[in-house]
Write a protein that holds these residues in place. Structure first.
Motif, mmCIF file in Angstrom:
data_model
loop_
_atom_site.group_PDB
_atom_site.id
_atom_site.type_symbol
_atom_site.label_atom_id
_atom_site.label_comp_id
_atom_site.label_asym_id
_atom_site.label_seq_id
_atom_site.Cartn_x
_atom_site.Cartn_y
_atom_site.Cartn_z
ATOM 1 N N GLU A 1 -10.155 2.784 15.715
ATOM 2 C CA GLU A 1 -8.921 3.456 16.104
ATOM 3 C C GLU A 1 -8.063 3.726 14.869
ATOM 4 O OE1 GLU A 1 -8.262 1.138 20.407
ATOM 5 O OE2 GLU A 1 -7.156 0.510 18.614
ATOM 6 N N ILE A 2 -7.102 4.626 15.018
ATOM 7 C CA ILE A 2 -6.108 4.870 13.992
ATOM 8 C C ILE A 2 -4.753 4.402 14.517
ATOM 9 C CG2 ILE A 2 -4.913 6.575 12.568
ATOM 10 C CD1 ILE A 2 -7.815 6.291 11.805
ATOM 11 N N HIS A 3 -4.109 3.493 13.799
ATOM 12 C CA HIS A 3 -2.786 2.997 14.177
ATOM 13 C C HIS A 3 -1.747 3.685 13.295
ATOM 14 C CE1 HIS A 3 -4.628 -1.039 15.760
ATOM 15 N NE2 HIS A 3 -5.068 0.034 16.397
ATOM 16 N N THR A 4 -0.792 4.343 13.930
ATOM 17 C CA THR A 4 0.271 5.035 13.204
ATOM 18 C C THR A 4 1.583 4.297 13.430
ATOM 19 O OG1 THR A 4 -0.841 7.177 13.475
ATOM 20 C CG2 THR A 4 1.497 7.209 12.880
ATOM 21 N N TYR A 5 2.167 3.776 12.351
ATOM 22 C CA TYR A 5 3.374 2.952 12.441
ATOM 23 C C TYR A 5 4.635 3.798 12.279
ATOM 24 C CZ TYR A 5 0.572 -1.268 12.371
ATOM 25 O OH TYR A 5 -0.314 -2.249 12.712
ATOM 26 N N SER A 6 5.674 3.389 13.003
ATOM 27 C CA SER A 6 6.969 4.060 12.867
ATOM 28 C C SER A 6 7.571 3.692 11.525
ATOM 29 C CB SER A 6 7.908 3.637 14.000
ATOM 30 O OG SER A 6 8.132 2.236 13.951
ATOM 31 N N ASN A 7 8.498 4.517 11.034
ATOM 32 C CA ASN A 7 9.082 4.276 9.715
ATOM 33 C C ASN A 7 10.436 3.588 9.787
ATOM 34 O OD1 ASN A 7 10.690 6.294 10.704
ATOM 35 N ND2 ASN A 7 10.156 7.820 9.137
ATOM 36 N N ASP A 8 10.726 2.946 10.941
ATOM 37 C CA ASP A 8 12.031 2.299 11.098
ATOM 38 C C ASP A 8 11.994 0.801 10.810
ATOM 39 O OD1 ASP A 8 10.633 1.368 13.259
ATOM 40 O OD2 ASP A 8 11.955 2.215 14.790
ATOM 41 N N GLY A 9 10.832 0.310 10.346
ATOM 42 C CA GLY A 9 10.722 -1.105 10.010
ATOM 43 C C GLY A 9 10.535 -2.025 11.200
ATOM 44 N N SER A 10 10.343 -1.445 12.394
ATOM 45 C CA SER A 10 10.237 -2.263 13.602
ATOM 46 C C SER A 10 8.856 -2.872 13.795
ATOM 47 C CB SER A 10 10.575 -1.412 14.829
ATOM 48 O OG SER A 10 9.599 -0.390 15.017
ATOM 49 N N GLY B 1 0.099 5.164 -0.352
ATOM 50 C CA GLY B 1 1.044 5.866 -1.208
ATOM 51 C C GLY B 1 2.428 5.862 -0.593
ATOM 52 N N GLU B 2 3.289 6.699 -1.094
ATOM 53 C CA GLU B 2 4.697 6.697 -0.692
ATOM 54 C C GLU B 2 4.899 6.831 0.815
ATOM 55 O OE1 GLU B 2 8.820 9.266 -1.540
ATOM 56 O OE2 GLU B 2 6.928 9.769 -2.557
ATOM 57 N N HIS B 3 4.058 7.612 1.473
ATOM 58 C CA HIS B 3 4.246 7.867 2.901
ATOM 59 C C HIS B 3 3.283 7.051 3.777
ATOM 60 C CE1 HIS B 3 6.982 11.044 1.806
ATOM 61 N NE2 HIS B 3 6.053 11.584 1.026
ATOM 62 N N TYR B 4 2.815 5.943 3.233
ATOM 63 C CA TYR B 4 1.859 5.093 3.956
ATOM 64 C C TYR B 4 2.375 4.704 5.334
ATOM 65 C CZ TYR B 4 -0.854 0.858 5.017
ATOM 66 O OH TYR B 4 -1.641 -0.095 5.616
ATOM 67 N N SER B 5 1.602 5.046 6.367
ATOM 68 C CA SER B 5 2.015 4.728 7.736
ATOM 69 C C SER B 5 0.841 4.584 8.693
ATOM 70 C CB SER B 5 2.948 5.817 8.279
ATOM 71 O OG SER B 5 2.263 7.066 8.331
ATOM 72 N N GLN B 6 -0.376 4.818 8.205
ATOM 73 C CA GLN B 6 -1.527 4.803 9.103
ATOM 74 C C GLN B 6 -2.621 3.855 8.612
ATOM 75 O OE1 GLN B 6 -2.370 9.143 9.326
ATOM 76 N NE2 GLN B 6 -2.044 8.880 11.528
ATOM 77 N N VAL B 7 -3.196 3.129 9.569
ATOM 78 C CA VAL B 7 -4.252 2.172 9.285
ATOM 79 C C VAL B 7 -5.436 2.437 10.204
ATOM 80 C CG1 VAL B 7 -4.901 -0.262 9.385
ATOM 81 C CG2 VAL B 7 -2.660 0.376 8.514
ATOM 82 N N LEU C 1 0.806 -1.217 0.000
ATOM 83 C CA LEU C 1 0.000 0.000 0.000
ATOM 84 C C LEU C 1 0.839 1.266 0.000
ATOM 85 C CD1 LEU C 1 -2.864 -1.247 2.295
ATOM 86 C CD2 LEU C 1 -3.221 -0.087 0.115
ATOM 87 N N ASP C 2 2.164 1.104 0.008
ATOM 88 C CA ASP C 2 3.054 2.257 -0.108
ATOM 89 C C ASP C 2 3.385 2.566 -1.566
ATOM 90 O OD1 ASP C 2 4.414 -0.167 -0.278
ATOM 91 O OD2 ASP C 2 6.309 0.699 0.382
ATOM 92 N N ARG C 3 2.796 1.815 -2.498
ATOM 93 C CA ARG C 3 3.039 2.064 -3.918
ATOM 94 C C ARG C 3 2.176 3.231 -4.419
ATOM 95 N NH1 ARG C 3 5.333 -2.501 -6.486
ATOM 96 N NH2 ARG C 3 6.749 -3.447 -4.967
ATOM 97 N N ASP C 4 2.607 3.817 -5.531
ATOM 98 C CA ASP C 4 1.811 4.882 -6.148
ATOM 99 C C ASP C 4 0.587 4.289 -6.845
ATOM 100 O OD1 ASP C 4 3.610 6.843 -5.354
ATOM 101 O OD2 ASP C 4 4.842 6.614 -7.159
ATOM 102 N N ASN C 5 -0.372 5.138 -7.093
ATOM 103 C CA ASN C 5 -1.570 4.776 -7.871
ATOM 104 C C ASN C 5 -2.371 3.634 -7.246
ATOM 105 O OD1 ASN C 5 -0.775 6.672 -9.890
ATOM 106 N ND2 ASN C 5 0.637 5.140 -10.733
#
Length: 260
Positions: free
Chosen positions: A182-191, A169-175, A137-141
């Protein structure tokens, strides 16, 4: 070695079209389960699943591979099956021993030939429940709504998102978690670490609406839950979890999850 009762052993087959990210999803699961202390990559040829020489050279799975671990007092056996059509025998063998099929879909490409095949195997050949994992889901389009609509047209209204992407999209981090709103916001460190927050703006109404639809869907497949729903005007989280579990096993619900 710890002994597990039959009901506490879960066999899951990761299946789908080629290049949907099954092996890297398996790698992420292994990392979060503590099997490995760092994630490998397809390019470096050091993933848990693709360890054969030919797989490392070709950079795709050729045979099925197994990881297992304990999670929440249960033993999970996860079988990472190949996606290329040349190796469908491996896919069938994996699904033959699985309790359910986790069908991985590339969010940028949507439903593909391999998606259709594994769904047919699961429903017609082996009669096992399915869930859908919408990956990349971090892909474009990425058009999430279009993929949901396509899946429902093919497999029926029983396809339902348990999670929705907030910022694909590119900055995908929230589900968005539909069950708990609820909204889950993930860190961008791959953890895999994330924080939990309340929805804001349009997401309040969106998650409320999806939550109500989920209640109605699972209540339809259980007369007792339906009666509870009419009496109370809703269901508790525990009742919903039980209803989801039963609906998946009865194949009246195909839950969809989101990841990258």
């Amino acid at each position: 070695m710890k002994n597990y009762s039959t009901e506490n052993i879960i066999n899951m087959a990761l299946v789908g079209h080629a290049s949907t990210g099954k092996t890297m999803l398996n790698e992420a699961i292994a990392f979060n389960a503590g099997i490995i202390n760092r994630m490998g990559s397809i390019e470096d040829g050091n993933t848990v699943s693709d360890y054969h020489y030919d797989e490392i050279q070709s950079q795709h799975s050729i045979s099925s591979s197994l990881i297992n671990f304990e999670w929440d007092e249960k033993k999970l056996n996860i079988i990472d099956a190949p996606g290329y059509l040349d190796f469908q025998g491996e896919v069938k063998a994996s699904m033959r021993v699985a309790d359910f099929a986790a069908v991985v879909i590339n969010a940028a490409n949507g439903i593909e030939v391999g998606t259709e095949l594994v769904y047919e195997y699961a429903t017609k050949d082996y009669d096992i429940p399915q869930l859908i994992i919408l990956n990349m889901l971090d892909r474009d389009n990425v058009d999430f709504e279009n993929i949901i609509e396509s899946a429902k047209q093919r497999y029926g209204y029983k396809v339902f998102p348990i999670q929705v992407p907030v910022n694909s999209g590119e900055h995908y981090s929230q589900v968005g978690d539909v069950l708990r709103k609820e909204i889950h916001t993930y860190s961008n460190d791959g953890s895999g670490n994330f924080t939990v927050g309340k929805p804001e703006g349009e997401w309040v109404a969106k998650l409320d609406e999806l939550h109500e639809q989920l209640i109605e869907l699972i209540a339809e497949s259980d007369d007792a839950l339906l009666e509870t729903f009419f009496e109370k005007g809703g269901l508790s989280e525990e009742e919903m979890r039980g209803g989801i579990h039963a609906a998946v096993q009865n194949q009246t619900l195909i839950p969809l999850f989101c990841c990258s």
